[in-house]
Enzyme design. Sequence first.
Site, PDB file in Angstrom:
ATOM      1  N   SER A 114       0.840  -1.183   0.000  1.00 21.22           N
ATOM      2  CA  SER A 114       0.000   0.000   0.000  1.00 21.22           C
ATOM      3  C   SER A 114       0.880   1.240   0.000  1.00 21.22           C
ATOM      4  O   SER A 114       1.854   1.314   0.752  1.00 21.22           O
ATOM      5  CB  SER A 114      -0.920   0.014   1.229  1.00 21.22           C
ATOM      6  OG  SER A 114      -1.810  -1.087   1.198  1.00 21.22           O
TER       7      SER A 114
ATOM      8  N   CYS B 113      -4.420  -2.292  -0.345  1.00 23.66           N
ATOM      9  CA  CYS B 113      -4.902  -3.667  -0.275  1.00 23.66           C
ATOM     10  C   CYS B 113      -5.717  -3.808   1.007  1.00 23.66           C
ATOM     11  O   CYS B 113      -5.609  -2.994   1.926  1.00 23.66           O
ATOM     12  CB  CYS B 113      -3.748  -4.659  -0.249  1.00 23.66           C
ATOM     13  SG  CYS B 113      -2.846  -4.788  -1.803  1.00 23.66           S
TER      14      CYS B 113
ATOM     15  N   HIS C 287       3.612  13.709  -7.383  1.00 26.20           N
ATOM     16  CA  HIS C 287       4.666  14.422  -8.104  1.00 26.20           C
ATOM     17  C   HIS C 287       4.045  15.695  -8.672  1.00 26.20           C
ATOM     18  O   HIS C 287       2.925  15.676  -9.197  1.00 26.20           O
ATOM     19  CB  HIS C 287       5.238  13.579  -9.241  1.00 26.20           C
ATOM     20  CG  HIS C 287       5.710  12.226  -8.821  1.00 26.20           C
ATOM     21  ND1 HIS C 287       6.912  12.024  -8.182  1.00 26.20           N
ATOM     22  CD2 HIS C 287       5.132  11.004  -8.930  1.00 26.20           C
ATOM     23  CE1 HIS C 287       7.057  10.739  -7.921  1.00 26.20           C
ATOM     24  NE2 HIS C 287       5.993  10.100  -8.368  1.00 26.20           N
TER      25      HIS C 287
END
Length: 252
Positions: free
Chosen positions: A102, A130, A107
């Site tokens: 996970s 998950c 960015h």
Amino acid sequence: MAKPNLLRLQDHDQITKELSFNIYDICYAVSEDQRRRYIEYIDEQYDADRLTRILSDVAEIIGANILNIARQDYDPQGASVALLMSERMLGRSSTATHVDKSHITVHTYPETHPHTGLASFRADIDVATCGVISPLKALNYLIERFESDIVVCDYRVRGFTRDIKGRKHFLDHRINSIQEFLSRSIRQKYECFDVNVYQENLFHTKMHIKNFQLDDYLFEAKADDLSFKERERIKALLSHEIQELFQGRNIA
């Protein structure tokens, strides 16, 4: 004793759910100095420290524990942050599940046009989880936090989990569209369009702002200080830029 409405699994839920964004904010800065100051402003407003705080909030919203943080500011502009997470297990003092499955990353890409005065700020965000935690819980928070003019959003469900009878399950929750998880205020603010591939568990929503006030897009300037002709010219430029970014292609 298991609750009757819960699916009993052979092991933990191994389905991966990934929410990905391209988020754009548009601005008009008339002079070269203003465009330079716009980049400086964006780098200050969305530096690695602030991005870390935003992503930490996301982890809290979706109910995840932060295991590790990597962050970096770049020269001349932009920043990146990555969080490694684990699922928060209720009733335990610590967790050690899904340690490397996970994550949240962001960015940033500030950019200016060399001639027209248009400037933009793009943020690419990925939230992958998950287990029972869902990245969709952070959908509205991220759209509002970045004050976006355009949002291109993908939600992809990968892999499978297996119940105690050995049957594979490729989706662990109901979804027909990302729009189902948008707040009413966001749906009122944006035009939204779907391109979904249901058989692949792939959901794609594109959004652009419905209406805008010119003052919200002028950097270090006011609309009242401009002539009517100049205001109309800038509005046309901004509208054209929003459409090109929304459609992902150059428009004559």
